[in-house]
Design a protein around this motif. Sequence first.
Motif, mmCIF file in Angstrom:
data_model
loop_
_atom_site.group_PDB
_atom_site.id
_atom_site.type_symbol
_atom_site.label_atom_id
_atom_site.label_comp_id
_atom_site.label_asym_id
_atom_site.label_seq_id
_atom_site.Cartn_x
_atom_site.Cartn_y
_atom_site.Cartn_z
ATOM 1 N N UNK A 97 -1.879 3.440 5.006
ATOM 2 C CA UNK A 97 -0.860 2.611 5.640
ATOM 3 C C UNK A 97 0.550 2.932 5.177
ATOM 4 N N UNK A 98 1.502 2.567 6.061
ATOM 5 C CA UNK A 98 2.904 2.886 5.802
ATOM 6 C C UNK A 98 3.471 2.097 4.629
ATOM 7 N N UNK A 99 3.095 0.826 4.531
ATOM 8 C CA UNK A 99 3.698 -0.023 3.499
ATOM 9 C C UNK A 99 2.719 -0.182 2.345
ATOM 10 N N UNK A 101 2.593 -1.490 -0.741
ATOM 11 C CA UNK A 101 2.339 -2.730 -1.453
ATOM 12 C C UNK A 101 1.493 -3.675 -0.622
ATOM 13 N N UNK A 102 1.842 -3.801 0.650
ATOM 14 C CA UNK A 102 1.125 -4.787 1.442
ATOM 15 C C UNK A 102 -0.282 -4.307 1.799
ATOM 16 N N UNK A 103 -0.557 -3.012 1.667
ATOM 17 C CA UNK A 103 -1.899 -2.552 2.018
ATOM 18 C C UNK A 103 -2.857 -2.638 0.826
ATOM 19 N N UNK A 104 -2.361 -3.098 -0.318
ATOM 20 C CA UNK A 104 -3.244 -3.269 -1.484
ATOM 21 C C UNK A 104 -3.382 -4.758 -1.781
ATOM 22 N N UNK A 153 6.419 2.174 -6.889
ATOM 23 C CA UNK A 153 6.214 2.357 -5.454
ATOM 24 C C UNK A 153 5.378 3.591 -5.132
ATOM 25 N N UNK A 154 5.744 4.703 -5.738
ATOM 26 C CA UNK A 154 5.039 5.945 -5.458
ATOM 27 C C UNK A 154 3.605 5.917 -5.975
ATOM 28 N N UNK A 156 1.719 3.234 -6.126
ATOM 29 C CA UNK A 156 0.963 2.430 -5.162
ATOM 30 C C UNK A 156 0.587 3.257 -3.954
ATOM 31 N N UNK A 176 3.240 7.970 7.275
ATOM 32 C CA UNK A 176 4.441 8.015 6.427
ATOM 33 C C UNK A 176 4.077 7.926 4.953
ATOM 34 N N UNK A 179 6.929 9.675 2.118
ATOM 35 C CA UNK A 179 8.355 9.360 2.101
ATOM 36 C C UNK A 179 8.745 8.627 0.816
ATOM 37 N N UNK A 180 7.783 7.965 0.159
ATOM 38 C CA UNK A 180 8.122 7.259 -1.074
ATOM 39 C C UNK A 180 7.848 8.073 -2.323
#
Lengths: 264, 289, 283
Positions: A97-99, A101-104, A153-154, A156, A176, A179-180
Amino acid sequence: MMYEIRDLRLSFPDMTQKPLLGPAPRIEVLKGLSFDLPKGAVLGIVGGSGSGKSTLGRAMLRLLEPSAGSITFDGTDITHMQEAQLRGMRQRFQMIFQDPMSSLNPRRKVGGIIAGPLKLHGLDGLQARVDEALDMVGLPRSFAQRYPHELSGGQRQRVGIARAIALRPAFILADEIVSGLDVSSQAQVLNLLGELVRELGLTLAFVSHDLSVIRRLCDRVLVLHQGVIVEEGETAALFEAPQEAYTRALLEAIPLPDPDQPWE
Amino acid sequence: MSSYLTIKNLTVRLKNGAPILRAVSLDVAAGQVHGLVGESGAGKSMIGKAVLGTLPRALQVTSGEIWLDGVDLLSLPASERRRRIGATAALIPQDPLTALNPSKRIGPQITRRLVDILGWRKQDAEARALDLLGEVHIPDPARVMRSYPHELSGGMRQRILIASAFAAEPKLIIADEPTTALDVTVQKQILRLIGEMQARHNTALLFVTHDLGVVSKVCDTLSVLYAGKVVEEARMQRFFMRPIHPYSAALLAATPTYTNPDSSLTPVPQTVTDAVEREVREHDLRAGA
Amino acid sequence: MRDARGDVKRPIGLRLWLSGGWLTLLVLSAVFAPLIAPKDPLMQDLFLGRMPPFWMEGSEPGYFLGTDSLGRDVLSRMLYGARLALIVALVAGTITCVIGATLGLIAGYYRGWPDRIISRFVDIWMAFPPVLFAILLIAVLGPGLMSIIIAIVVIDWTRFARVVRAEAMSQGAMDYVASAQVAGRTRFGTMLTEILPNVLPTIVALLTLEMGIAVIVEAILSFVNLSISTDSPTWGGMISEGRTSVHQAWWVLVFPLITLFLTVLSFSQLGEGLKDRFDPVLR
Ligand SMILES: Nc1ncnc2c1ncn2[C@@H]1O[C@H](COP(=O)(O)OP(=O)(O)OP(=O)(O)O)[C@@H](O)[C@H]1O
Ligand SMILES: Nc1ncnc2c1ncn2[C@@H]1O[C@H](COP(=O)(O)OP(=O)(O)OP(=O)(O)O)[C@@H](O)[C@H]1O
Ligand SMILES: [Mg+2]
Ligand SMILES: [Mg+2]
């Protein structure tokens, strides 16, 4: 063929315009997409923000149901398949998933997050598989004991990648995912995906706005603009001679690590 | 040129003593953009959190100073510090989706700060929010104001956070990888917009990114971070011409460019990382002594 | 050492220890009331009416906290009163929680028609004025322990349903739920293993709050004589009696009032304390 997609359309109800009674008007986000994705190929999906890339990904994974058209995965028509039937096939196609944090799940440790899907599909040797997945994405094994909010972030993002590849699926949709990441982790992840494609025959759809990465990783590229495919072709050809003004604009806007590049 | 934000020898440790930031020092002047680059997990986000006083509970500032506009934040009582930060600084967070409240519409989430903290009238705040959404090139801002976060694309969410950071015209913005979800054309527009706004309000901007391409377009100065230690601080032009630290040089060399399709994807070489690791360990020894 | 963050160090454990300690004490005294109560809580002795607590002039040995107008021992009555208060808190709190949270979880996670039915039901339910509802209910059922519990459940389950629904709904929008679906988890399984752990902190906070509310509701109903029989000891009943003779014997009113206050406060603080201590996201 891994995927055959014909005239795919998808719309959302526009709740902001919903009248007091009756259904909300619908906004069409995917407006008739058709393309094929051969087995073992790497397809790059690029396009502007809000052009429908993540929605296309979710439709291919059947997290969303198309409103028209058809999606055939590995010879099976999954366009309107029931979730109960899909569940049996889910190990074979995965999404990152793109985001991150929210996918964990915030209340589960990294080890549990990666092992969860493995357990569901009855795989054994969980510990070894979790360790291996962490190794592959370049995270220390001790991270299995951490909660997502204890990571950067990276890190995660790489947990999300580890969760998908640990299942050894035939197809991964990566939304994506680099990108992080810094250039070094980026190279590591891209090399890893490249290896999986070459050695295990993984098929990959790679959503990214980073054209430098697309150019290295992908065989074919598909340019999405406001829910329609404006250009599709071999990566090299597309980069050498972009046909569409939109594609050219994308190429020109890439910031190169060079202070002297013109940037009006 | 006086600096608006000054960090001196900031050390942050986990509760068990393991260092996360190692004597970090940096300056951001008003009207300037300071880039913060470094590999994933180097501690970039933690610098921002330490400044804003939002470090996770497991982490603690053990020494150092953070000066904001001539005041040492760490010497202030917590309430006074929060008030000061709330009135002058804003964050563009790294995780757009988790930073937005999933059960609230976008509009109130942008205007809340204006109304609650700065005492704006509700209509004024809404008008301002609409303007800002237009400025970050969000199509149909009126609809987006009434949408929930999950109904928007990743890039739209990120631009909403950029807009709401600028809404209150802060004097300091900490932008934590603010353009990762944007395609390059939008990224270009947004970076230009950030530059304009910042020039207009003379904002100091701490810009966390790992994209050296972006750094070369927006930053005036930058720091390179490795394992919580600043290994190089430089003016932007000089950094791209002659990076001094071997790690910086390796980072530049490893940056892929689409114009050069044959360059392979190479991580920073082992020899370089080993050397920096050694440097960091020496630092720890000295700090321990 | 000064915390360099400049924060006053938050006494994370203190809240939990204080509130937990008080409630444990209360539970123990309720369970062992027959053993530790110095007197029979119902025994009247008109010669010993309105005796002050032990430290005051004219107190009677053995009656630590004094006696009420009928000569009953205040301490013993409070200890026995804790029984009723805690039974109501635990039973009513738990039933309210289970019913409300289950419905809220289902409505918030499944959305669609289950949500429409449950939400409509909650709306209609909440249209009744709650106190009237309770009095009516007890008038129909007759006073008694069961009636109090039923009244509390009937009035308060909607609070759980609404809060938990909203929380489950916002958790449901997170990608980790989609990613459980990608992994092939069933919807029901996802609700139990992904959503529930994330709304649990909210549920626990509501539950402890509800227990405090139940104690108050029971006291109020006793106060207006709608609880169980008037002479069995309840805090509310004691407060009601003490009120009439506050000038002659303040202790009959004040001690139960303080106990009630501390208990309700402890319940609400317990929720916060548990969250501080056991929620990994906050640690
Ligand atoms: N659940 C939803 N309800 C309503 N509209 C939605 C929903 N999900 C997505 N959309 C809309 O669909 C459009 C495409 O969104 P999508 O997330 O696919 O974009 P994207 O190409 O992934 O963009 P980005 O690069 O910014 O992530 C957006 O305009 C968005 O507002
Ligand atoms: N609560 C915590 N417990 C333990 N370690 C933590 C905790 N929070 C952060 N860390 C560690 O601190 C380090 C710095 O994290 P930070 O988020 O600042 O990295 P970053 O430079 O922003 O990286 P990225 O580019 O990936 O976002 C990471 O290695 C992370 O694992
Ligand atoms: Mg997207
Ligand atoms: Mg970060």
